[in-house]
Design an enzyme around this catalytic site. Structure first.
Site, PDB file in Angstrom:
ATOM      1  N   GLU A 166      32.063  37.322  38.491  1.00  0.00           N
ATOM      2  CA  GLU A 166      32.775  38.042  37.414  1.00  0.00           C
ATOM      3  C   GLU A 166      34.020  37.274  36.974  1.00  0.00           C
ATOM      4  O   GLU A 166      35.144  37.800  37.048  1.00  0.00           O
ATOM      5  CB  GLU A 166      33.122  39.462  37.856  1.00  0.00           C
ATOM      6  N   GLU A 199      23.907  42.136  39.622  1.00  0.00           N
ATOM      7  CA  GLU A 199      24.517  43.364  40.128  1.00  0.00           C
ATOM      8  C   GLU A 199      24.199  44.498  39.171  1.00  0.00           C
ATOM      9  O   GLU A 199      24.379  44.351  37.958  1.00  0.00           O
ATOM     10  CB  GLU A 199      26.048  43.252  40.213  1.00  0.00           C
TER      11      GLU A 199
HETATM   12  C1  BG6 Z   1      31.571  44.193  40.798  1.00  0.00           C
HETATM   13  C2  BG6 Z   1      31.878  43.281  41.934  1.00  0.00           C
HETATM   14  O1  BG6 Z   1      32.722  44.327  40.061  1.00  0.00           O
HETATM   15  O2  BG6 Z   1      31.273  45.514  41.033  1.00  0.00           O
HETATM   16  C3  BG6 Z   1      31.497  43.805  43.297  1.00  0.00           C
HETATM   17  O3  BG6 Z   1      31.347  41.993  41.740  1.00  0.00           O
HETATM   18  C4  BG6 Z   1      31.782  45.275  43.352  1.00  0.00           C
HETATM   19  O4  BG6 Z   1      32.175  43.062  44.269  1.00  0.00           O
HETATM   20  C5  BG6 Z   1      30.915  45.985  42.315  1.00  0.00           C
HETATM   21  O5  BG6 Z   1      31.616  45.852  44.614  1.00  0.00           O
HETATM   22  C6  BG6 Z   1      31.047  47.493  42.302  1.00  0.00           C
HETATM   23  O6  BG6 Z   1      32.379  47.874  42.227  1.00  0.00           O
HETATM   24  P1  BG6 Z   1      33.005  48.867  43.290  1.00  0.00           P
HETATM   25  O7  BG6 Z   1      34.439  48.919  42.977  1.00  0.00           O
HETATM   26  O8  BG6 Z   1      32.304  50.161  43.100  1.00  0.00           O
HETATM   27  O9  BG6 Z   1      32.737  48.261  44.623  1.00  0.00           O
END
Ligand code: BG6
Length: 463
Positions: free
Chosen positions: A172, A361
């Site tokens: 990111e 993701e």
């Molecule tokens: C992304 C990141 O922003 O979202 C992850 O690359 C992160 O590291 C994921 O865990 C989800 O966000 P969160 O804050 O719910 O863990």
């Protein structure tokens, strides 16, 4: 219904600092993540002897990975996205010789994955960097960090050249605009000019890593990683539409540099209009010409944009300062759920860059309830992922070239934004609570069996 293309990569994604724990074991040095025990937007906390944070142990993947990899294999994963903790390899960041124990850990992990037929997809830097580089050089504000990163990248490319053929540079990379310490190791109070200079250094480092990867592992592919921050205009007023274009450019800019090899004109104008002067040398321009092989990104939600400042102030909500969309439901954490947005985003990226796309993701953070018999009926997670995957399939039908899909957090892990474990993403439940209690035992949720069937049918059973 049509299945996904043959050879599609299916799996999950995790990050070192959110799963491994063992934060001081086998010579690992402290990272920025270790200094942010309250999450990626949180204040820095200088660690003192005896204090503790949830991430220090996380889900103890460092010691339990064989069990976890076996569970991933049981779901049929043919891909696992992990990140290497830079501080396991170079504890302070600027050493010339790597830490052998750190290198050996990932060797063993890659061997374990290979035994289960799981292809690793490896991020070089996922929301962390050596604390030593922040203290001594000011993080990515300094060109010294480019040199140290290139040395780290070359070290791991050489070491794992026969084991890892899929790489990502910075997780990111556009998040530095919202969380400077996490992204580029700068104080969160830094000026825009300081942040963009550090981002420039990181973009150069990313391009140098791509070049090094091609040199050292000619049959590897290396991509970038963007937070896909899809924005819609809140209304059809031309001002809202234009402001939305600008907001989408604020993240697409990173992709433009990494895919096209130069700064786009709209960004140079932004710098001029805001009195931002970035030092860009001829050598930098030359380095940036090396572009990525594919684009990877995360997608969780979309948001809206209005040009009306007063309305903006009133409505602006979540981490990316998005205005909520009145047509969409939200997760328990206020993230707006928008499966069709994923199809829109995939098409936008494909139209813009014409490089293969990899969703690395996507998923739903939710509170799970464990029944008396130990079962967990996470139908909400199944619905979220089913609806998103259907849109991925539509995008493929639209002609978008796709490499794969790794869902975020296939096993519960410590959340990045809040550093809590009660925001669960997993198909695999981990018995641990936000206060650190729990046995760390793993168990299968209902979604575990659902995802196993999705993979087994190559997506044909989605409905
Ligand atoms: C992304 C990141 O922003 O979202 C992850 O690359 C992160 O590291 C994921 O865990 C989800 O966000 P969160 O804050 O719910 O863990």
């Amino acid at each position: 219904m049509k299945a996904f293309p043959a050879g599609f990569l299916w799996g999950g994604a995790i990050a070192a600092n959110q799963v491994e724990g063992a934060w001081q074991e086998d010579g690992k040095g402290p990272s920025t993540s270790d200094m942010q025990p309250n999450g990626v937007f949180g204040e820095l906390v200088e660690r003192k002897e005896g204090d503790s944070a949830l991430k220090d142990v996380a889900i103890d993947f460092y010691h339990r990975y064989p069990e976890d990899v076996a569970l991933f294999a049981e779901m049929g994963f043919n891909c696992l996205r992990i990140s290497i903790a830079w501080t396991r390899i170079f504890p302070n960041g600027d050493e010339s010789t790597p830490n052998e124990a750190g290198l050996a850990f990932y060797d063993d992990l890659f061997d374990e994955l290979a035994e289960h037929g799981i292809t690793p997809l490896v991020t070089l830097s996922h929301y962390e960097m050596p604390w030593g580089l922040v203290k001594e050089y000011g993080g990515w504000g300094s060109r010294e960090t480019i040199r140290c990163f290139e040395h780290y990248a070359r070290t791991v490319f050489s070491r794992y050249q026969n084991k890892v053929k899929l790489w990502l540079t910075f997780n990111e990379i556009n998040m530095s605009l919202h969380a400077p310490m996490t992204g580029v190791g700068l104080p969160n109070s830094s000026s825009k000019a300081e942040v963009y200079q550090a981002i420039h250094h990181q973009l150069v480092a990313s391009a140098l890593a791509v070049k090094a990867c091609h040199e050292i592992i000619p049959d590897a592919k290396i991509g970038n990683m963007l937070l896909g921050g899809l924005m819609y205009p809140l209304s059809c007023k031309p001002e809202d539409v234009f402001e939305t274009l600008q907001q989408n450019r604020s993240w697409a800019f990173f992709g433009d540099v990494q895919c096209r090899g130069a700064y786009p004109g709209y960004m140079l104008r932004y710098f001029r209009d805001n009195g931002i002067e970035i030092e860009i040398t001829d050598a930098d321009r030359e380095a940036l010409r090396t572009t990525v092989d594919f684009i990877s990104f995360s997608y969780y939600m979309s948001g809206c944009v209005t040009a009306d400042e007063a309305l903006n102030e009133q409505l602006r909500g979540n981490i990316l300062s998005m205005v909520p969309n009145p047509h969409l439901p939200s997760s328990e954490w206020g993230w707006q759920i928008d499966p069709l947005g994923l199809r829109t985003l995939l098409n936008m990226m494909w139209d813009r860059w014409q490089k293969p796309l990899f969703i690395v993701e996507n998923g739903l953070g939710a509170k799970d309830h464990v029944e008396a018999d130990g079962s967990i009926h996470d139908d909400y997670r199944i619905a979220y992922m089913n609806d998103h995957l259907l849109q991925v399939r539509e995008a493929i039908e639209d002609g978008v070239e796709m490499l794969g899909y790794t869902s975020w957090g296939p096993i519960d892990l410590v959340s990045a934004s809040k550093a809590e474990i009660s925001k669960r993403y997993g198909f695999i439940y981990v018995d641990r609570e936000d206060d650190g209690s729990g046995t760390l035992a793993r168990s299968r949720k209902k979604s575990f069996f659902w995802y196993r069937d999705v993979i087994a049918s190559n997506g044909a059973n989605l409905e």
